[in-house]
Design a protein around this motif. Structure first.
Motif, short mmCIF file in Angstrom:
data_model
loop_
_atom_site.label_atom_id
_atom_site.label_comp_id
_atom_site.label_asym_id
_atom_site.label_seq_id
_atom_site.Cartn_x
_atom_site.Cartn_y
_atom_site.Cartn_z
N ALA A 99 39.01 37.12 33.51
CA ALA A 99 38.32 37.51 32.27
C ALA A 99 37.19 38.49 32.58
CB ALA A 99 37.77 36.28 31.56
N GLU A 100 36.42 38.19 33.62
CA GLU A 100 35.33 39.09 34.01
C GLU A 100 35.87 40.44 34.45
OE1 GLU A 100 31.69 39.36 37.29
OE2 GLU A 100 32.79 37.48 37.04
N LEU A 101 36.99 40.42 35.18
CA LEU A 101 37.59 41.68 35.62
C LEU A 101 38.02 42.53 34.42
CD1 LEU A 101 38.58 43.36 38.08
CD2 LEU A 101 40.81 42.28 37.76
N LEU A 102 38.63 41.90 33.41
CA LEU A 102 39.02 42.65 32.22
C LEU A 102 37.82 43.33 31.56
CD1 LEU A 102 41.61 40.39 30.30
CD2 LEU A 102 42.05 42.56 31.46
N ARG A 103 36.71 42.61 31.49
CA ARG A 103 35.51 43.18 30.86
C ARG A 103 34.97 44.35 31.68
NH1 ARG A 103 33.76 40.13 26.62
NH2 ARG A 103 34.54 37.97 26.49
N ARG A 104 34.97 44.19 32.99
CA ARG A 104 34.45 45.27 33.84
C ARG A 104 35.36 46.49 33.81
NH1 ARG A 104 31.35 43.89 38.32
NH2 ARG A 104 31.61 46.08 38.94
N VAL A 105 36.66 46.27 33.85
CA VAL A 105 37.60 47.40 33.78
C VAL A 105 37.49 48.07 32.42
CG1 VAL A 105 40.05 48.03 33.77
CG2 VAL A 105 39.19 46.46 35.51
N GLY A 106 37.24 47.28 31.38
CA GLY A 106 37.06 47.84 30.05
C GLY A 106 35.85 48.74 29.91
N ASP A 107 34.90 48.63 30.85
CA ASP A 107 33.69 49.46 30.83
C ASP A 107 33.84 50.74 31.64
OD1 ASP A 107 32.28 47.72 29.20
OD2 ASP A 107 31.41 46.61 30.89
N THR A 108 35.03 50.99 32.23
CA THR A 108 35.19 52.14 33.12
C THR A 108 35.44 53.44 32.38
OG1 THR A 108 37.58 51.76 33.29
CG2 THR A 108 36.15 50.67 34.94
N GLY A 109 35.78 53.34 31.09
CA GLY A 109 36.15 54.54 30.35
C GLY A 109 37.65 54.68 30.16
N ILE A 110 38.41 53.83 30.81
CA ILE A 110 39.86 53.88 30.61
C ILE A 110 40.16 53.49 29.17
CG2 ILE A 110 40.59 51.50 31.17
CD1 ILE A 110 42.13 54.65 32.74
N GLU A 111 41.14 54.15 28.55
CA GLU A 111 41.37 53.95 27.12
C GLU A 111 42.27 52.77 26.80
OE1 GLU A 111 42.00 57.82 24.89
OE2 GLU A 111 42.06 58.52 26.96
N ARG A 112 43.27 52.51 27.66
CA ARG A 112 44.24 51.46 27.39
C ARG A 112 44.44 50.59 28.62
NH1 ARG A 112 49.47 53.27 23.93
NH2 ARG A 112 48.43 53.89 22.00
N ILE A 113 44.38 49.29 28.43
CA ILE A 113 44.60 48.34 29.52
C ILE A 113 45.71 47.37 29.11
CG2 ILE A 113 43.59 46.52 30.96
CD1 ILE A 113 40.82 47.75 30.26
N PHE A 114 46.76 47.32 29.94
CA PHE A 114 47.78 46.28 29.85
C PHE A 114 47.71 45.47 31.14
CE2 PHE A 114 49.46 49.57 27.04
CZ PHE A 114 49.94 48.84 25.96
N PHE A 115 48.34 44.30 31.15
CA PHE A 115 48.42 43.53 32.40
C PHE A 115 49.67 42.66 32.40
CE2 PHE A 115 45.65 41.18 29.46
CZ PHE A 115 46.25 39.93 29.43
N THR A 116 50.15 42.39 33.60
CA THR A 116 51.33 41.56 33.79
C THR A 116 51.39 41.14 35.25
OG1 THR A 116 53.71 41.45 33.28
CG2 THR A 116 52.94 43.44 34.33
N SER A 117 51.90 39.93 35.55
CA SER A 117 52.41 38.91 34.64
C SER A 117 51.35 37.82 34.44
CB SER A 117 53.66 38.27 35.22
OG SER A 117 54.77 39.13 35.15
N SER A 118 51.54 37.05 33.40
CA SER A 118 50.53 36.09 33.01
C SER A 118 51.16 34.70 32.94
CB SER A 118 49.99 36.50 31.63
OG SER A 118 48.74 35.95 31.37
N HIS A 119 50.69 33.77 33.76
CA HIS A 119 51.26 32.41 33.78
C HIS A 119 50.55 31.55 32.75
CE1 HIS A 119 52.80 28.59 35.13
NE2 HIS A 119 53.50 29.16 36.09
N PRO A 120 51.30 30.84 31.90
CA PRO A 120 50.67 30.05 30.83
C PRO A 120 49.68 29.00 31.35
CG PRO A 120 53.00 30.30 30.39
CD PRO A 120 52.77 30.85 31.77
N LYS A 121 49.94 28.40 32.49
CA LYS A 121 49.07 27.32 32.95
C LYS A 121 47.68 27.82 33.32
CE LYS A 121 50.27 27.32 37.90
NZ LYS A 121 48.94 27.73 38.38
N ASP A 122 47.53 29.13 33.54
CA ASP A 122 46.24 29.67 33.98
C ASP A 122 45.58 30.59 32.97
OD1 ASP A 122 46.18 28.47 36.60
OD2 ASP A 122 47.76 29.87 37.19
#
Length: 452
Positions: free
Chosen positions: A223-246
């Motif tokens: 979650a913290e990484l998403l916020r920091r990457v979101g502050d870099t100026g990049i316009e679009r962020i996707f991510f994969t893969s995401s495990h439901p248990k985590d």
């Protein structure tokens, strides 16, 4: 032969499998570029043909064998000798054993040995022998190597490698190793640099991104990484893969609150039966998964959900399958990747006998596909008569006058190339498309306004 003697050699890379393989291929391409090699479009033109492989399903093995053996019938390249190399997960799994059935393969390199691919190929040209390197641990991470990105507007950014989950059907932990997270600031610095270079969209990669940082900090910090990457100026962020248990509440909050994180989530369920999920060692239940979906939709109502579903896991009954079918109907996925179970030697599930007739499994698979197609079509109707921003990737395979792009929800979007523009002027640009048709797997309409 030294690496410098590869200068001027031509190469082609064929990639099978997941996004991590695509990233690995970019690194192999970057290494060959740094040796002075030149990329070409067909195997017949290539002095070097590299197959980057996946071993998640049996079909990948069959495809590799067929394409490798087909290289035997190619005419000799202008240099007089062609080197065939196999890398990736099949190479890591089989090692030297690949040479038993593929006698025209010269080089085999595993998932932890990408840094050595140039040396291995040079040696093969020099002495004509087979060269195999499949280390158990990575000495030189692929992320430290040069890359040749497929596009200027999108980048794969691995945030971790390996997997600790050991799902009973999955070979990945055995060929990719244990989870290893990249340093936090290294990822942020890379995305910052990519943004400054004009990259508009990144996909953060990991076998289970939700557990990012557990090995470094003792608990996940995705979650913290998403916020920091979101502050870099990049316009679009996707991510994969995401495990439901985590998938933690703080990650859902970051997805909802960081504007650059796109409203799309791939959350593999694999089965809708708690009994089968336990046999799969997924470590969540049907009920907990549905509760998670409800919490995600509560924070991000318009989110596009996608998933993976396996049909025919050993011991799956009609009742188990009906639970999968009803879960898919309840969640109403925008997209789903559906697979018939593929036995992978060396995994616990491969030891389970299953008497279910093949025709029963095929019937179940077709019933699931019908549900998925129905819910995907319904999801796309929500954007009918809306204006949807799309990042243009090229033109339709069927019609070169039709743009093809991706929406913020990862939907394919088509529109005629607007008057006064060429496709070269539009690739990598974001255009607004006024949607007048919504189909199962794409939206279409007309471009409105200027590209940006």
């Amino acid at each position: 032969m030294s690496l410098s003697q590869l200068n001027g050699k031509t190469y082609l890379i064929k990639t099978f499998g997941c996004q991590m393989n695509m990233h690995d291929s970019e690194r192999v391409s970057g290494l060959l570029d740094s040796c002075g090699c030149l990329e070409v479009a067909t195997p017949a033109e290539a002095d070097i043909v590299v197959f980057m492989t996946c071993c998640v399903r049996e079909a990948a093995d069959t495809r590799l064998y067929g394409q490798c053996l087909s290289c035997k019938s190619l005419p000799a390249p202008p240099s007089g000798k062609r080197v065939i190399a196999v890398g990736g997960c099949i190479a890591q799994r089989d090692g030297e054993g690949l040479l038993t059935n593929l006698d025209n393969v010269d080089v085999v390199f595993g998932t932890h040995s990408i840094a050595h691919v140039g040396d291995l190929i040079a040696q093969a040209f020099d002495d004509g022998n087979h060269h195999v390197r499949c280390e158990e641990h990575e000495e030189n991470p692929a992320t430290t190597m040069p890359w040749h990105r497929a596009t200027s507007y999108h980048a794969w950014v691995p945030i971790m490698t390996g997997c600790n989950n050991f799902c009973s059907y999955c070979i990945v932990p055995y060929v990719r190793g244990r989870e290893k997270s990249r340093p936090f600031d290294e990822i942020v610095d890379e995305v910052t640099a990519l943004s400054r270079m004009g990259v508009r969209e990144v996909t953060l990669l990991g076998q289970n991104v939700n557990s990012y940082g557990r090995d470094l900090f003792g608990s996940p910090r995705f979650a913290e990484l998403l916020r920091r990457v979101g502050d870099t100026g990049i316009e679009r962020i996707f991510f994969t893969s995401s495990h439901p248990k985590d998938l933690l509440p703080e990650t859902i909050d970051a997805m909802a609150e960081v504007p650059a994180v796109m409203p799309q989530l791939h959350l593999a369920v694999q089965s809708g039966s708690s009994r089968i999920l336990k046999l799969m060692n997924r470590r969540y239940t049907r009920e907990s998964y549905l509760d998670l979906i409800e919490r995600v939709r509560d924070r991000i109502p318009d989110i596009a959900l996608s998933t993976d579903i396996i049909v025919g896991f050993p011991g799956e009954t009609e009742e188990d399958f009906e639970q999968t079918l009803s879960l898919a109907e309840t969640v109403r996925y925008a997209q789903a990747y559906t697979f018939i179970y593929s036995k992978r030697p060396g995994t616990p599930a491969a030891e389970i006998d299953d008497p279910t007739p093949r025709e029963v499994i095929l019937d179940r698979f077709n019933r699931l596909v019908h549900v998925v197609e129905t819910t995907a079509n319904e999801f796309n109707q929500h954007d009918l008569h809306r204006v949807v921003p799309a990042l243009i990737e090229g033109t339709s395979k069927k019609n070169a006058s039709i743009l093809m792009g991706k929406s913020a929800k990862n939907q394919t979007v088509h529109a005629p190339i607007p008057a006064g523009y060429s496709i070269d002027q539009l690739v990598g640009k974001i255009v607004d498309v006024d949607v007048d048709a919504a189909r199962t797997w794409y939206l279409s309409g007309t471009v409105t306004g200027d590209p940006r």
